[in-house]
Design a protein around this motif. Sequence first.
Motif, PDB file in Angstrom:
ATOM      1  N   SER A  63     -70.802   6.901   5.436  1.00 39.66           N
ATOM      2  CA  SER A  63     -71.080   5.424   4.678  1.00 39.66           C
ATOM      3  C   SER A  63     -70.060   4.683   4.154  1.00 39.66           C
ATOM      4  CB  SER A  63     -71.959   5.778   3.181  1.00 39.66           C
ATOM      5  OG  SER A  63     -73.394   6.177   3.950  1.00 39.66           O
ATOM      6  N   ASN A  64     -70.186   2.938   4.925  1.00 47.19           N
ATOM      7  CA  ASN A  64     -68.346   2.701   4.616  1.00 47.19           C
ATOM      8  C   ASN A  64     -69.057   1.143   3.347  1.00 47.19           C
ATOM      9  OD1 ASN A  64     -70.303   0.005   5.780  1.00 47.19           O
ATOM     10  ND2 ASN A  64     -70.085   0.967   7.804  1.00 47.19           N
ATOM     11  N   GLU A  94     -73.596   3.871  11.294  1.00 42.18           N
ATOM     12  CA  GLU A  94     -72.460   4.704  10.055  1.00 42.18           C
ATOM     13  C   GLU A  94     -71.886   5.875  11.428  1.00 42.18           C
ATOM     14  OE1 GLU A  94     -74.801   2.967   8.903  1.00 42.18           O
ATOM     15  OE2 GLU A  94     -74.305   2.216   7.128  1.00 42.18           O
ATOM     16  N   ARG A 154     -80.913   6.618   0.743  1.00 41.57           N
ATOM     17  CA  ARG A 154     -79.882   5.977   1.399  1.00 41.57           C
ATOM     18  C   ARG A 154     -78.894   6.865   2.439  1.00 41.57           C
ATOM     19  NH1 ARG A 154     -75.798   8.993  -1.081  1.00 41.57           N
ATOM     20  NH2 ARG A 154     -76.102  10.031  -2.716  1.00 41.57           N
ATOM     21  N   GLU A 168     -83.487   2.810   8.409  1.00 41.36           N
ATOM     22  CA  GLU A 168     -82.347   2.828   8.420  1.00 41.36           C
ATOM     23  C   GLU A 168     -81.989   4.230   8.368  1.00 41.36           C
ATOM     24  OE1 GLU A 168     -83.236   0.026   4.125  1.00 41.36           O
ATOM     25  OE2 GLU A 168     -84.847   1.446   4.962  1.00 41.36           O
ATOM     26  N   SER A 184     -78.277   4.154  10.972  1.00 37.21           N
ATOM     27  CA  SER A 184     -77.222   4.534  10.491  1.00 37.21           C
ATOM     28  C   SER A 184     -76.470   5.267  11.422  1.00 37.21           C
ATOM     29  CB  SER A 184     -77.713   5.147   8.689  1.00 37.21           C
ATOM     30  OG  SER A 184     -78.225   4.059   7.290  1.00 37.21           O
ATOM     31  N   SER A 209     -72.938  -0.689   3.044  1.00 38.03           N
ATOM     32  CA  SER A 209     -73.702   0.351   3.653  1.00 38.03           C
ATOM     33  C   SER A 209     -74.230   0.553   2.069  1.00 38.03           C
ATOM     34  CB  SER A 209     -73.251   2.111   3.695  1.00 38.03           C
ATOM     35  OG  SER A 209     -72.563   2.314   4.590  1.00 38.03           O
ATOM     36  N   GLN A 210     -75.730  -0.227   2.111  1.00 37.14           N
ATOM     37  CA  GLN A 210     -76.781   0.079   1.112  1.00 37.14           C
ATOM     38  C   GLN A 210     -78.157   0.798   0.826  1.00 37.14           C
ATOM     39  OE1 GLN A 210     -76.578  -2.736  -1.037  1.00 37.14           O
ATOM     40  NE2 GLN A 210     -74.153  -3.218  -0.161  1.00 37.14           N
TER      41      GLN A 210
END
Length: 783
Positions: free
Chosen positions: A503-504, A526, A497, A518, A522, A507-508
Amino acid sequence: MSISIRLLLFFVTAWLTSLRVDAAETEFAPEQIEFFEKRVRPILANRCYECHSTAKAKKQGGLLLDDRAAILTGGDSGAAATPGEPDKSLLIEAVRYDPAGFQMPPTGKLPASEIATLAEWVKLGLPHPTAAATKTAKKEIDLAKGRQHWAFHPLREHSIPDETQLAGGNRIDWFLNAKREQHGLKASPAADARTLFRRASFDLLGLPSAEADLKQIPDGKPFDVQYAEYLDQLLASPHYGERWGRYWLDLTRYADIMEQWREGEGQPWRYRDWVVHSLNRDTPYDRFVQQQLAADLLPDAQPADFAGLGFLGLSPSYWKELKLDHQVIKQVVAEEWEEKLDAIGSTFLGLTIACARCHDHKFDPITTNDYYALAGVLASIREADRPLLAADQAAPALAARSQAKTLEAKIKPLAAKSKPTDEEQAELAKLQAELATAKQTPHFDLAIACGVVDAALHVLPNGQNATRLDYKPGVAQDVALHIRGNPARTAAVVPRRFLTVLSNESSQPFRQGSGRLELAQSITNEGGGLAARVMVNRVWKHHFGRGLVETPSNFGLQGSPPSHPELLDDLAARFVAHGWSLKWLHREIMTSAAYQQSSRRDPAQFAIDPDNQWLWRMTPRRLDVESWRDSLLLVAGELNENVGGPPLELDQATNHRRTVYGLVRRRELSELLRLFDFPDPVASSAQREPTITPLQQLFVLNSPFFEIQSRQLVEKVLTGSQSETGRLQVVYRRLFQREASLREVELGSQFVRQLRSGGASESEAWRQYAHVLLASNEFLFVD
């Protein structure tokens, strides 16, 4: 003992103690603290803190090693270290296992690399966070508080008075003027047109402005219109990408010759050329970032952009001796993860992520879980050749190249025979025919870059005390947290991650292959506000000689705060709003009144702000080695201005290409680069440290390169104007883009005549004169 003697001893002891405390509280540069956190603390934590730390409540021998003051005070045997003198320090004596002294740790001698790191630490003066900083570091990171750090705030444009009411320049100047007024300063007058054109050309192209461009300045147009058109002309030049591409390559640890154990056919220079062309195309910066981590995974991926994967594919690698135990090789692999994470974090986000490998970051809101979440991405890729061609076209060409290698291996011994038999001759002819056929395959000589592909690496035992590396193509993996950075001691597995602090709520964890795409998205989504600030600051620093943030790769709590926070915020927000366009950013900065200031020194203002932090004038800047060498070739009429292609040795007298195309070895730089402050390509370099050394002066005086360029320059001058004054003016226009003054003409004439009266030929007298001017400060400095 008398009372007077006791009092004297008391005061002497108090004085010495105060000196010891002052020494312990020495302030260190952020990069030195980073060196301690990344390189030294993990060694101390793994090898020493068990017996010599406050956290363990252990003080064997009366010695603590988790506090600088305690190290200087020492234990039962005295001070553990003498700053700056490793050979006189008990700590270094002990880890070196001095036969006549201490030998620590008792479990066995440390590896040579760790001993060298500790010795370097002592040599640097024992950089260590201050006691106050250490005390404020929490055992558990407060992410809510961490998000309040200025660098993590959302971007926003700041309101200013109506721009139409600004007196010259643009909205950048409003922020700068406000700071100047606070410090009793005012902006300097504008530079003259010749100076400004020359400055702009060096900044954007790394070359002096052309004489033809300077002749066109008084053409009747308003100067601001003509200047804006000139900036557009420079930004449209293919040489722009060469200049700014080299800045980027400093960050990415680019090298043409890498480690000798590298395999594959990938050509490193494909990455360099890709960077140059991407900047020339003004590729949006967010996409530029994404392509360097996941060009092959983007929805509209183009094979030509796979060269951008060189950011990862050209990373420094470490030898993995498979005859060693697998736990040793796991450590080597973990070091490679750390190197890549350090480059990713510092280059794109201005964060020292690697400092969280062994423990939560001591200052920034980055946890060890964050570190291993990102390490899982790197554990799921491997270096690989990436053809810059569509897969259906590349596959037959690669098969033919493989076949050709096999055939060449069979041909070589047969062709070497002095008296081959008839059968061998027939076999040789057959193989040569097959080789010729293979080479006729379409795209046989296709371009191949150094990149990466998704593949999980598993380090496994291979019998007793040996190792095998098992790559699983197309497979991804999460990795377990390494306790104190030791891969032999693991905790829970951490899902891949992004950094938690950036992150918010939506976020995954990363689930698409390795997670490269990803991660890239990000960083620019983010983490987009931080990424934009970092890049805007880098561009600003190259234009002004200092950044709005003076630690360009450390925007964390130990980095320098911004001198103009609202300006940085506003400019970064508008950078994003204008499509992440770097060329827009250059125009915005270079059309400001601040950029167009004179560099003339005002004694009164200099007394207030000697470092020019508040930009009351333009700071004079020395040319870097690339611009300096390229300018020497250009004024001598020797510069090869072709763009792109394989590298050439810079030491070759016949190499007239731009320096960006000079061969860079990762472990052994050429003499020219080594002498003139070129960064070490082993690590990401945010800024170069200029030096002035006797060896540099000797190079200027005695190198064949300088003599050749001065001779070439004179040949062109002597074949032109025949008058002495005319020749002097030609030289000045070529070198400095200005006319020589009457005094300079007089001095030049005296110099040449004196040499000729001493027996020198006319050409030699002029060559020596040209050599003097080429070695001058005016040629070496932009302003």
